[in-house]
Write an enzyme that holds these catalytic residues in place. Structure first.
Site, PDB file in Angstrom:
ATOM      1  N   TYR A   1      33.422  36.228  25.576  1.00 27.88           N
ATOM      2  CA  TYR A   1      32.904  36.541  26.919  1.00 27.88           C
ATOM      3  C   TYR A   1      31.582  37.316  26.843  1.00 27.88           C
ATOM      4  O   TYR A   1      30.873  37.429  27.836  1.00 27.88           O
ATOM      5  CB  TYR A   1      33.907  37.367  27.759  1.00 27.88           C
ATOM      6  CG  TYR A   1      35.273  36.771  27.949  1.00 27.88           C
ATOM      7  CD1 TYR A   1      35.522  35.427  27.680  1.00 27.88           C
ATOM      8  CD2 TYR A   1      36.327  37.541  28.429  1.00 27.88           C
ATOM      9  CE1 TYR A   1      36.795  34.883  27.851  1.00 27.88           C
ATOM     10  CE2 TYR A   1      37.592  37.003  28.608  1.00 27.88           C
ATOM     11  CZ  TYR A   1      37.821  35.685  28.304  1.00 27.88           C
ATOM     12  OH  TYR A   1      39.076  35.163  28.478  1.00 27.88           O
TER      13      TYR A   1
ATOM     14  N   SER B   1      38.015  39.243  38.375  1.00 30.06           N
ATOM     15  CA  SER B   1      37.165  39.462  39.541  1.00 30.06           C
ATOM     16  C   SER B   1      36.096  40.492  39.212  1.00 30.06           C
ATOM     17  O   SER B   1      36.330  41.421  38.437  1.00 30.06           O
ATOM     18  CB  SER B   1      37.998  39.958  40.732  1.00 30.06           C
ATOM     19  OG  SER B   1      37.159  40.170  41.839  1.00 30.06           O
TER      20      SER B   1
ATOM     21  N   LEU C   1      45.363  32.895  39.398  1.00 33.70           N
ATOM     22  CA  LEU C   1      45.093  32.489  40.786  1.00 33.70           C
ATOM     23  C   LEU C   1      44.691  31.011  40.846  1.00 33.70           C
ATOM     24  O   LEU C   1      44.196  30.547  41.868  1.00 33.70           O
ATOM     25  CB  LEU C   1      43.968  33.350  41.376  1.00 33.70           C
ATOM     26  CG  LEU C   1      44.245  34.855  41.422  1.00 33.70           C
ATOM     27  CD1 LEU C   1      43.000  35.633  41.848  1.00 33.70           C
ATOM     28  CD2 LEU C   1      45.407  35.154  42.371  1.00 33.70           C
TER      29      LEU C   1
ATOM     30  N   ASN D   1      44.210  42.604  44.622  1.00 33.22           N
ATOM     31  CA  ASN D   1      45.112  41.969  43.649  1.00 33.22           C
ATOM     32  C   ASN D   1      46.133  42.933  43.063  1.00 33.22           C
ATOM     33  O   ASN D   1      47.148  42.511  42.506  1.00 33.22           O
ATOM     34  CB  ASN D   1      44.301  41.323  42.518  1.00 33.22           C
ATOM     35  CG  ASN D   1      43.422  40.195  43.009  1.00 33.22           C
ATOM     36  OD1 ASN D   1      43.659  39.642  44.082  1.00 33.22           O
ATOM     37  ND2 ASN D   1      42.401  39.842  42.240  1.00 33.22           N
TER      38      ASN D   1
ATOM     39  N   ILE E   1      46.556  38.599  34.639  1.00 32.37           N
ATOM     40  CA  ILE E   1      45.255  39.281  34.534  1.00 32.37           C
ATOM     41  C   ILE E   1      44.227  38.591  35.428  1.00 32.37           C
ATOM     42  O   ILE E   1      43.305  37.928  34.937  1.00 32.37           O
ATOM     43  CB  ILE E   1      44.786  39.293  33.057  1.00 32.37           C
ATOM     44  CG1 ILE E   1      45.077  37.919  32.386  1.00 32.37           C
ATOM     45  CG2 ILE E   1      45.446  40.420  32.286  1.00 32.37           C
ATOM     46  CD1 ILE E   1      44.488  37.760  30.993  1.00 32.37           C
TER      47      ILE E   1
HETATM   48  P1  NAD Z   1      41.694  33.539  38.011  1.00 30.92           P
HETATM   49  O1  NAD Z   1      42.804  32.591  38.243  1.00 30.92           O
HETATM   50  O2  NAD Z   1      42.022  34.967  37.796  1.00 30.92           O
HETATM   51  O3  NAD Z   1      40.698  33.355  39.231  1.00 30.92           O
HETATM   52  C1  NAD Z   1      39.485  34.032  39.256  1.00 30.92           C
HETATM   53  C2  NAD Z   1      38.699  33.582  40.482  1.00 30.92           C
HETATM   54  O4  NAD Z   1      39.351  34.042  41.660  1.00 30.92           O
HETATM   55  C3  NAD Z   1      37.303  34.145  40.504  1.00 30.92           C
HETATM   56  O5  NAD Z   1      36.421  33.139  40.991  1.00 30.92           O
HETATM   57  C4  NAD Z   1      37.402  35.304  41.478  1.00 30.92           C
HETATM   58  O6  NAD Z   1      36.179  35.540  42.110  1.00 30.92           O
HETATM   59  C5  NAD Z   1      38.454  34.813  42.442  1.00 30.92           C
HETATM   60  N1  NAD Z   1      39.258  35.898  43.022  1.00 30.92           N
HETATM   61  C6  NAD Z   1      39.884  36.907  42.365  1.00 30.92           C
HETATM   62  N2  NAD Z   1      40.587  37.660  43.216  1.00 30.92           N
HETATM   63  C7  NAD Z   1      40.413  37.127  44.440  1.00 30.92           C
HETATM   64  C8  NAD Z   1      40.902  37.470  45.723  1.00 30.92           C
HETATM   65  N3  NAD Z   1      41.714  38.521  45.914  1.00 30.92           N
HETATM   66  N4  NAD Z   1      40.516  36.708  46.779  1.00 30.92           N
HETATM   67  C9  NAD Z   1      39.694  35.641  46.610  1.00 30.92           C
HETATM   68  N5  NAD Z   1      39.209  35.254  45.409  1.00 30.92           N
HETATM   69  C10 NAD Z   1      39.567  36.001  44.331  1.00 30.92           C
HETATM   70  O7  NAD Z   1      40.812  32.978  36.790  1.00 30.92           O
HETATM   71  P2  NAD Z   1      40.119  33.684  35.545  1.00 30.92           P
HETATM   72  O8  NAD Z   1      39.423  34.931  35.889  1.00 30.92           O
HETATM   73  O9  NAD Z   1      39.350  32.651  34.820  1.00 30.92           O
HETATM   74  O10 NAD Z   1      41.397  34.026  34.627  1.00 30.92           O
HETATM   75  C11 NAD Z   1      41.944  35.316  34.575  1.00 30.92           C
HETATM   76  C12 NAD Z   1      41.618  36.000  33.263  1.00 30.92           C
HETATM   77  O11 NAD Z   1      42.309  35.348  32.204  1.00 30.92           O
HETATM   78  C13 NAD Z   1      40.148  35.888  32.857  1.00 30.92           C
HETATM   79  O12 NAD Z   1      39.316  36.765  33.595  1.00 30.92           O
HETATM   80  C14 NAD Z   1      40.238  36.152  31.394  1.00 30.92           C
HETATM   81  O13 NAD Z   1      40.336  37.546  31.150  1.00 30.92           O
HETATM   82  C15 NAD Z   1      41.531  35.423  31.026  1.00 30.92           C
HETATM   83  N6  NAD Z   1      41.308  34.023  30.551  1.00 30.92           N
HETATM   84  C16 NAD Z   1      41.759  33.693  29.308  1.00 30.92           C
HETATM   85  C17 NAD Z   1      41.573  32.405  28.824  1.00 30.92           C
HETATM   86  C18 NAD Z   1      42.062  32.036  27.461  1.00 30.92           C
HETATM   87  O14 NAD Z   1      41.693  30.970  26.957  1.00 30.92           O
HETATM   88  N7  NAD Z   1      42.876  32.854  26.826  1.00 30.92           N
HETATM   89  C19 NAD Z   1      40.934  31.441  29.606  1.00 30.92           C
HETATM   90  C20 NAD Z   1      40.502  31.800  30.872  1.00 30.92           C
HETATM   91  C21 NAD Z   1      40.708  33.093  31.342  1.00 30.92           C
END
Ligand code: NAD
Length: 267
Positions: free
Chosen positions: A44, A230, A185, A239, A227
């Protein structure tokens, strides 16, 4: 409670796609709001920002190092040189130890070697717990387990109502390994699919909560660590504001029926 006796918070902040500056702010706001779990990764490019957010919260007396749980991940191109990758993450995060490090992806050619470098770092006190991410079949998970010594504490896989990880959760039970949901989400570019889903939005209306809060509450009651990512101060607070209501058994069953075994991400 992890299989090594260490406790881990069940709800945290994700930092995928956040810049160093955004990560610093997001982590600081999250710790101020009560979060104690933070998820980042070498790939990241924001471990330094995460470290600064943590330091700011500690300096202001909001939290102590012992109260928080920091996760980072070893990227696949570092698998051949795991010891150096661990030291580099510690330096960037500006921490003496990392609570949990996980391999970012399955990579049969050298993931066991990378995992062994994490085992060595556990014995040196640099890592407290170790685990895996993106192992999607029992066979692949067992391949790694059979080639290594420390049972993974955790598996972090894409998990949300369209992909509920039922097979892997069942498989993990014998090891005491816990599941952590990424894309809780629905993931970037896919959140509206879940927020506007008629089941999720009707449950949200019934509880006077947002769709995001219903999804986070579902992960909690399903026993998934989650996790949500945002950089938005209001969303970060929203959240985490899920401890004053409960989904009913009927709500949980309706969401269980949304499973399509369909991942939103392509990897
Ligand atoms: P997520 O499902 O958490 O969704 C994030 C999206 O939702 C963002 O666009 C954000 O702006 C929006 N959002 C968040 N809270 C909101 C709310 N209350 N209302 C409206 N919109 C909202 O997706 P993510 O962030 O990609 O995944 C979560 C975490 O998982 C990542 O941040 C990362 O730390 C981890 N991750 C790990 C891998 C892996 O390969 N291990 C891959 C992707 C993500």
């Amino acid at each position: 409670m992890l299989n090594n006796g260490i406790e881990m918070p069940i709800l945290g902040i994700g930092t995928y796609t956040l810049s160093n500056q955004q990560a610093e702010n997001a982590v600081y706001w999250a710790l101020r709001d009560g979060y104690r779990l933070i998820d980042t990764a070498r790939i990241y490019g924001n471990e330094e920002g995460v470290g600064r957010g943590i330091q700011k919260a500690i300096d202001e007396g909001l939290v102590t190092r012992e109260e928080i749980f920091v996760t980072t991940k070893m990227w696949t191109s570092d698998f051949g040189n795991g010891a150096a990758a661990i030291d580099a993450s510690l330096r960037r995060l500006n921490l003496d130890y990392i609570d949990l490090m996980i391999l970012h992806h399955s990579q049969p050619s050298n993931d066991a070697a990378a995992y062994k470098s994490m085992e060595q770092a556990v014995s040196e006190g640099k890592l407290r717990s170790i685990g895996l991410s993106n192992y999607y079949t029992p066979e692949d998970f067992d391949r790694l387990v059979n080639a290594t010594t420390i049972t993974p504490a955790l598996l972090q896989n894409e998990t949300h109502p369209h992909y509920q990880s039922i097979t892997m959760k069942e498989h993990l039970k014998q090891y005491g390994t816990v599941l952590e949901s990424w894309f809780p989400l629905g993931g970037r570019d896919h959140t509206q699919e879940l927020f506007n889903d008629p089941t999720i939005s009707s449950i949200a209306a019934a509880h006077s909560k947002t769709s995001a809060q219903i999804l986070m509450r579902w992960h909690l009651q399903a026993g998934n660590i989650a996790i949500p990512g945002s950089s938005n101060e209001a969303h970060i607070a929203e959240n985490f504001d899920i401890f004053d209501f409960e989904l009913t058994d009927a709500d949980m069953q309706r969401i269980a029926a949304m499973d399509q075994s369909r991942r939103h991400a392509s990897y």
